[in-house]
Design an enzyme around this catalytic site. Structure first.
Site, short mmCIF file in Angstrom:
data_model
loop_
_atom_site.label_atom_id
_atom_site.label_comp_id
_atom_site.label_asym_id
_atom_site.label_seq_id
_atom_site.Cartn_x
_atom_site.Cartn_y
_atom_site.Cartn_z
CB CYS A 167 -0.13 -3.36 1.99
SG CYS A 167 -1.52 -3.61 0.87
CB ILE A 198 -0.62 -5.71 -4.04
CG1 ILE A 198 0.65 -5.44 -4.85
CG2 ILE A 198 -1.22 -7.08 -4.39
CD1 ILE A 198 1.84 -6.30 -4.45
NE ARG A 199 -7.41 -8.57 -2.80
CZ ARG A 199 -7.15 -9.19 -1.65
NH1 ARG A 199 -6.00 -9.77 -1.43
NH2 ARG A 199 -8.06 -9.27 -0.72
CG HIS A 202 3.34 -4.04 -0.87
ND1 HIS A 202 3.26 -4.94 0.16
CD2 HIS A 202 2.10 -3.97 -1.40
CE1 HIS A 202 2.04 -5.40 0.26
NE2 HIS A 202 1.31 -4.83 -0.67
NE ARG A 260 -9.48 -6.59 4.46
CZ ARG A 260 -10.31 -7.57 4.20
NH1 ARG A 260 -11.57 -7.48 4.51
NH2 ARG A 260 -9.86 -8.66 3.63
N GLY A 290 0.20 -8.53 3.26
CA GLY A 290 -0.33 -9.90 3.25
C GLY A 290 -1.84 -9.81 3.32
CD GLU A 291 -6.65 -10.76 3.48
OE1 GLU A 291 -6.48 -10.52 2.28
OE2 GLU A 291 -7.37 -10.07 4.22
CB SER A 292 -5.40 -7.02 7.46
OG SER A 292 -6.61 -6.92 6.76
CD GLU A 315 6.73 -4.70 1.46
OE1 GLU A 315 6.82 -3.46 1.60
OE2 GLU A 315 5.65 -5.32 1.53
N1 GLN Z 1 -6.21 -6.60 0.96
C1 GLN Z 1 -5.30 -7.02 1.97
C2 GLN Z 1 -5.94 -6.96 3.35
O1 GLN Z 1 -7.03 -6.61 3.52
C3 GLN Z 1 -4.02 -6.22 1.94
C4 GLN Z 1 -3.23 -6.53 0.69
C5 GLN Z 1 -1.76 -6.44 0.84
O2 GLN Z 1 -1.19 -6.38 1.93
N2 GLN Z 1 -1.10 -6.47 -0.28
O3 GLN Z 1 -5.30 -7.27 4.31
#
Ligand code: GLN
Length: 200
Positions: free
Chosen positions: A80, A138-139, A179, A109, A48-50, A181
């Site tokens: 991630c 993913i990113r 990921h 990151r 997700g987004e940390s 999952e």
């Molecule tokens: N770029 C996201 C972050 O800094 C991580 C991306 C992801 O979990 N797919 O949290």
């Protein structure tokens, strides 16, 4: 006995983890509040987004008790953003960003470059039999440096990022940059559920 495994459900791909864990025979539960930590045998930090998960964990007052449970040996798996949240140190985080920590490593990151939103590759992981895993990034972060107690389980095998560390374990804490999952391959989660069973 089925282990009780929580998925930190503040933001991110919570549902995918819950489903995989349930398929593997765990009692899988979303976790948001401090009291929901009490009977957990393990916890997953989703992708997700940390920075968002960090902020919400403070707002929901689940941060401190969760850090305490991790210090106490609660098994955890982070994918991630979840890997970032388990890292003791972050490069290129937001200035006010905090992690739960526990793994003696520095993660970068969005390490694969801003333009590279996502990519896939096959990765052989130590301790996971049955051939390489399809890893979806993913990113994603990568691991810049690990302390002595950290076991490196996998590295990027092809392309510009070849050699970068993307899977690690320290004690009961497991983390991947990618990921599993989202691919339908349950081997990483299976290994985690096994770790939880061994400890509980
Ligand atoms: N770029 C996201 C972050 O800094 C991580 C991306 C992801 O979990 N797919 O949290």
């Amino acid at each position: 006995m089925s282990p009780i495994i929580g998925v930190l459900a503040l933001q991110g791909d919570v549902r995918e983890h819950l489903q995989l864990l349930a398929e593997l025979g765990a009692l899988a539960r979303p976790v948001r509040r401090p009291e929901e930590l009490d009977d957990l045998d393990g916890i997953v930090f989703p992708g997700g987004e940390s920075t968002t998960i960090d902020k919400l964990s403070r707002a929901f007052e689940v941060r401190e008790p969760l850090v305490a449970r991790l210090r106490d040996g609660l098994p955890a798996y982070g994918s991630c953003a979840g890997m970032i949240l388990l890292a003791d140190r972050v490069v290129d985080g937001r200035p006010d960003q905090q992690t739960f920590g526990g793994i003696d490593m520095t993660v970068r990151r969005n390490a694969f470059g801003r333009q590279v939103h996502s990519f896939e590759g096959d990765i052989e992981l130590t301790g996971i039999d049955g051939g390489p895993l399809r890893a979806v990034f993913i990113r994603a972060p990568w691991v810049e440096e690990v302390g002595e107690g950290v076991e490196v389980l996998g590295r990027v095998e092809q392309g510009e990022a070849a050699g970068r560390i993307v899977a690690v374990r320290q004690g009961a804490l497991l983390a991947t940059s990618f990921h599993p999952e989202v691919t339908g391959d349950d081997r990483v989660h299976r290994a985690f559920v096994e770790m939880v069973r061994e400890r509980s």
